[in-house]
Design an enzyme around this catalytic site. Structure first.
Site, PDB file in Angstrom:
ATOM      1  CG  HIS A 276      -5.857  37.582  14.260  1.00 22.71           C
ATOM      2  ND1 HIS A 276      -5.187  36.124  13.574  1.00 22.71           N
ATOM      3  CD2 HIS A 276      -7.367  36.667  14.311  1.00 22.71           C
ATOM      4  CE1 HIS A 276      -6.354  35.537  13.264  1.00 22.71           C
ATOM      5  NE2 HIS A 276      -7.629  35.843  13.603  1.00 22.71           N
TER       6      HIS A 276
ATOM      7  CB  CYS B 144      -8.312  30.000  25.148  1.00 22.86           C
ATOM      8  SG  CYS B 144      -8.306  28.049  25.272  1.00 22.86           S
TER       9      CYS B 144
ATOM     10  CG  HIS C 155      -4.209  22.143  42.000  1.00 29.02           C
ATOM     11  ND1 HIS C 155      -4.705  22.424  42.898  1.00 29.02           N
ATOM     12  CD2 HIS C 155      -3.588  21.561  42.370  1.00 29.02           C
ATOM     13  CE1 HIS C 155      -4.277  21.733  43.593  1.00 29.02           C
ATOM     14  NE2 HIS C 155      -3.715  20.661  43.795  1.00 29.02           N
TER      15      HIS C 155
ATOM     16  CG  ASN D  37      -7.266  25.818  29.200  1.00 33.96           C
ATOM     17  OD1 ASN D  37      -8.374  26.502  28.853  1.00 33.96           O
ATOM     18  ND2 ASN D  37      -6.355  25.651  28.574  1.00 33.96           N
TER      19      ASN D  37
END
Length: 348
Positions: free
Chosen positions: A158, A79, A276, A280
């Protein structure tokens, strides 16, 4: 996923990718009056769907982009890949002058629905939804007059060297051979550690000197005088940023960052409303949030925006933008048909 039962075929996944990517790019070219042939750099990121030919090749074919285009296809980066894609485009623009770069961030659901019964692998089914965004970047001096934002900083962290962090978001098969993405119960703790490392690098770049001195003084007292009961000072990032776009990974993610960064409800409103309304949407969620702030008319000239994204690996990446003018929402944006109904009251 429009069929019952679902049909997770390659053809259906390609159709989903085309609908998302081409829909976003059609809007981008229409709103910017930039022609596809003018694009010199193309970066596409999608974590779980990586067909052959690649998604970037599908875009080149659809829009008949020029033969010498520098195209990149980022896969499996989770993501936070949207910020990584922007960072790559930035680096390319520093090498190749007087050109445009397009970043397309998306995720594909069709072939990545989990059909098993393992609880840790069922959570993504509840959270993830189809979504995508297309972003145009330029290094042409003439575009400064019409640009919305200037990219100020990108900071990438990372934690993949740590085994727990590496496996906390992990694609695998369950005991009966059903493929899905497993989310570890340590995810929030690992995300918190990654965020701490990220803001330790970002802080000196963006915070006023007063906040930096307080942070440094607390660190010295704790280390030099070995006072373990001294709590680490959390800098007030509200002094550095006007808007926050926190990856809408789930309510727990937003709650944790609101608490740890001592933000106000208005600062996480865009993230909560994006979750909402759209769920995602993976790497594109931070762009839905930025579009929300624009649609609400809150983006003023000189405002600073902090985009924070988390992803598998485990990664925490930040991008800082500065508004070059009072930004109005782009035409045919994601909030165009519903912004008057937001924010909504969420049940705890």
């Amino acid at each position: 996923m429009h069929f019952i039962p679902p049909r997770p075929s390659m053809q259906a996944a390609r159709e989903e990718a085309e609908q998302v990517m081409f829909g976003a790019l059609d809007n981008l070219f229409l709103n910017t009056n930039v022609k596809p042939k003018q694009i010199g750099i193309l970066v596409v990121n999608c974590s779980l769907f990586n067909p052959t030919p690649s998604l970037s090749a599908m875009i080149v074919n659809r829009y008949k982009l020029r033969g010498n285009i520098r195209s990149f296809n980022l896969g499996g980066m989770g993501c936070s890949a949207g910020v990584i894609a922007v960072d790559l485009a930035k680096d390319m623009l520093q090498v190749h002058r007087n050109t445009y770069a397009v970043v397309v961030s998306m995720e594909n659901i069709t072939q990545n629905w989990y059909f098993g019964n393992k609880k840790s692998m069922l959570i993504p089914n509840c959270l993830f939804r189809v979504g995508g965004a297309a972003i145009l970047l330029s290094n042409k001096s003439a575009d400064k007059r019409r640009a919305k934002y200037k990219l100020v900083h990108v900071v990438r962290t990372h934690k993949g060297a740590d085994d727990k962090a590496f496996r906390c978001v992990y694609q695998e098969q369950d005991s009966v051979g059903k493929t899905g993405v497993s989310l570890s119960k340590d995810l929030m703790a690992i995300a918190g550690g990654a965020l701490k490392t990220n803001i330790t690098t970002l802080g000196p770049l963006v915070l006023p000197i007063s906040e930096q001195l307080l942070f440094f003084a607390t660190l010295v007292i704790k280390k030099l005088f070995k006072k373990k009961n001294v709590k680490p000072y959390i800098p007030d990032f509200k002094l550095a940023f006007d808007h926050f776009c926190i990856h809408a990974g789930g309510r727990a993610v937003i709650d944790e960052l609101e608490k740890n960064l001592q933000l106000l409800p208005v600062h996480v409103e865009a993230s909560r409303m994006a979750l909402h309304r759209f769920g995602n949407t993976s790497s594109s969620s931070i762009w839905y949030e930025l579009a929300y702030i624009e649609a609400k008319g809150r983006m003023k000239r000189g405002n600073k925006v902090w985009q924070i994204a988390f992803g598998s690996g485990f990664k925490c990446n930040s991008a800082v933008w500065e508004a070059l003018r009072c930004v109005k929402p782009s035409g045919n944006g994601p909030w165009e048909d519903c912004i008057d109904r937001y924010p909504v009251k969420l049940v705890s």
